[in-house]
Design a protein around this motif. Structure first.
Motif, PDB file in Angstrom:
ATOM      1  N   UNK A   1      57.496 -28.901  31.881  1.00 27.09           N
ATOM      2  CA  UNK A   1      57.979 -27.788  31.071  1.00 27.09           C
ATOM      3  C   UNK A   1      57.170 -26.529  31.397  1.00 27.09           C
TER       4      UNK A   1
ATOM      5  N   UNK B   1      56.485 -22.944  29.177  1.00 28.09           N
ATOM      6  CA  UNK B   1      56.684 -22.215  27.935  1.00 28.09           C
ATOM      7  C   UNK B   1      56.082 -20.822  28.086  1.00 28.09           C
TER       8      UNK B   1
ATOM      9  N   UNK C   1      54.562 -17.573  25.618  1.00 28.12           N
ATOM     10  CA  UNK C   1      54.096 -17.222  24.274  1.00 28.12           C
ATOM     11  C   UNK C   1      53.677 -15.756  24.252  1.00 28.12           C
TER      12      UNK C   1
ATOM     13  N   UNK D   1      55.056 -18.101  18.414  1.00 27.24           N
ATOM     14  CA  UNK D   1      55.113 -19.491  18.838  1.00 27.24           C
ATOM     15  C   UNK D   1      55.508 -19.607  20.295  1.00 27.24           C
ATOM     16  N   UNK D   2      55.774 -20.834  20.714  1.00 27.95           N
ATOM     17  CA  UNK D   2      56.137 -21.081  22.099  1.00 27.95           C
ATOM     18  C   UNK D   2      57.659 -21.066  22.291  1.00 27.95           C
TER      19      UNK D   2
ATOM     20  N   UNK E   1      52.525 -21.170  29.706  1.00 23.08           N
ATOM     21  CA  UNK E   1      51.932 -22.493  29.692  1.00 23.08           C
ATOM     22  C   UNK E   1      52.818 -23.481  30.436  1.00 23.08           C
TER      23      UNK E   1
ATOM     24  N   UNK F   1      53.760 -37.549  23.818  1.00 23.71           N
ATOM     25  CA  UNK F   1      52.828 -36.436  23.794  1.00 23.71           C
ATOM     26  C   UNK F   1      53.123 -35.456  24.919  1.00 23.71           C
ATOM     27  N   UNK F   2      52.646 -34.239  24.724  1.00 25.00           N
ATOM     28  CA  UNK F   2      52.741 -33.212  25.748  1.00 25.00           C
ATOM     29  C   UNK F   2      51.349 -32.675  26.033  1.00 25.00           C
TER      30      UNK F   2
ATOM     31  N   UNK G   1      49.174 -29.708  27.760  1.00 21.80           N
ATOM     32  CA  UNK G   1      49.342 -28.319  28.161  1.00 21.80           C
ATOM     33  C   UNK G   1      48.258 -27.900  29.143  1.00 21.80           C
ATOM     34  N   UNK G   2      48.648 -27.021  30.065  1.00 20.29           N
ATOM     35  CA  UNK G   2      47.653 -26.358  30.873  1.00 20.29           C
ATOM     36  C   UNK G   2      46.946 -25.292  30.055  1.00 20.29           C
ATOM     37  N   UNK G   3      45.936 -24.703  30.652  1.00 18.91           N
ATOM     38  CA  UNK G   3      45.129 -23.713  29.939  1.00 18.91           C
ATOM     39  C   UNK G   3      45.854 -22.395  29.753  1.00 18.91           C
ATOM     40  N   UNK G   4      46.938 -22.200  30.491  1.00 19.55           N
ATOM     41  CA  UNK G   4      47.706 -20.976  30.356  1.00 19.55           C
ATOM     42  C   UNK G   4      47.354 -19.939  31.404  1.00 19.55           C
TER      43      UNK G   4
END
Lengths: 119, 113
Positions: free
Chosen positions: B34, B36, B38, B43-44, B90, B100-101, B103-106
């Motif tokens: 995915x 996303x 933000x 929110x995402x 992200x 669960x998901x 996430x990368x650090x962004x």
């Protein structure tokens, strides 16, 4: 479809008080809901996973007595921050995984987040 | 252990220029992937997702991403960036056990005029 709401969008509370955040799936049944915490300019940190009718599973390092999670129905999960302190100030985001038409079992649908400020 | 790496903490591009945001993952099974976006204080929003099939995925707002299994990558691209694209992006991997998901650090995108 697959909309998740959170309430309130922002809340300010005094140190020592408790605050409840609601997460609702509006148009689908959420078999599993997740609660995340996001620090400024940081990524999302998973706090806990909740399944309807059962106890939440907390990630390592998350205090289950401070962050109470209740998943009472297939459309509602609540996060209660008990005896809040300034270090609990953060952006809290919930997400839901659902079943039925309009959802994918491995796609999380995110709420808009709740900004908590503890003074 | 499963992980998602976004090697660029921030990127600055000129409006109208092309964009590529990098994402590498570590996961033993076939991943669900995915991207996303933000905006500050928000929110995402899901830009796009990959579950199976065509490895080039089209998303909203003119974004696309390509899944490359051999490189364990899922880079996000846009041919022409608009000032409104400035935000945090992200990359995320869906873990099939437990839903669960991770996430990368962004990556923070800045767009200059």
């Amino acid at each position: 479809g697959a909309v998740v709401s959170q309430h309130p969008s922002r809340v300010i509370c005094k140190s020592g008080t408790s605050v409840k955040i609601e997460c609702r799936s509006l148009d689908f049944q959420a078999t599993t809901m997740f609660w995340y915490r996001q620090f400024p300019k940081k990524s999302l940190m998973l706090m806990a996973t909740s399944n309807e009718g059962s106890k939440a599973t907390y990630e390592q390092g998350v205090e289950k007595d401070k962050f109470l999670i209740n998943h009472a129905s297939l459309t509602l999960s609540t996060l209660t921050v008990t005896s809040a302190h300034p270090e609990d100030s953060s952006f809290y985001i919930c997400s839901a995984v659902g079943g039925g038409s309009g959802t994918h079992p491995y796609e999380q649908y995110f709420g808009p987040g709740t900004r908590l400020t503890v003074t | 252990a499963q992980s998602v790496t976004q090697p660029d903490i921030h990127i600055t591009v000129s409006e109208g220029a092309s964009l590529e945001l990098r994402c590498n993952y570590s996961y033993g099974a076939t991943p669900y992937l995915f991207w996303y976006v933000q905006s500050p204080g928000q929110g995402l929003q899901l830009l796009l997702k990959y579950f199976s099939g065509d490895t080039l995925v089209q998303g909203i707002k003119g974004f696309e991403a390509e899944f490359k299994r051999s490189q364990s990558s899922f880079n996000l691209r846009k041919p022409s960036v608009h000032w409104s694209d400035a935000a945090e992006y992200f990359c995320a991997v869906g873990i099939t056990g437990g839903f669960k998901t991770i996430f990368g650090a962004g990556t923070r995108l800045f767009v200059k005029a």
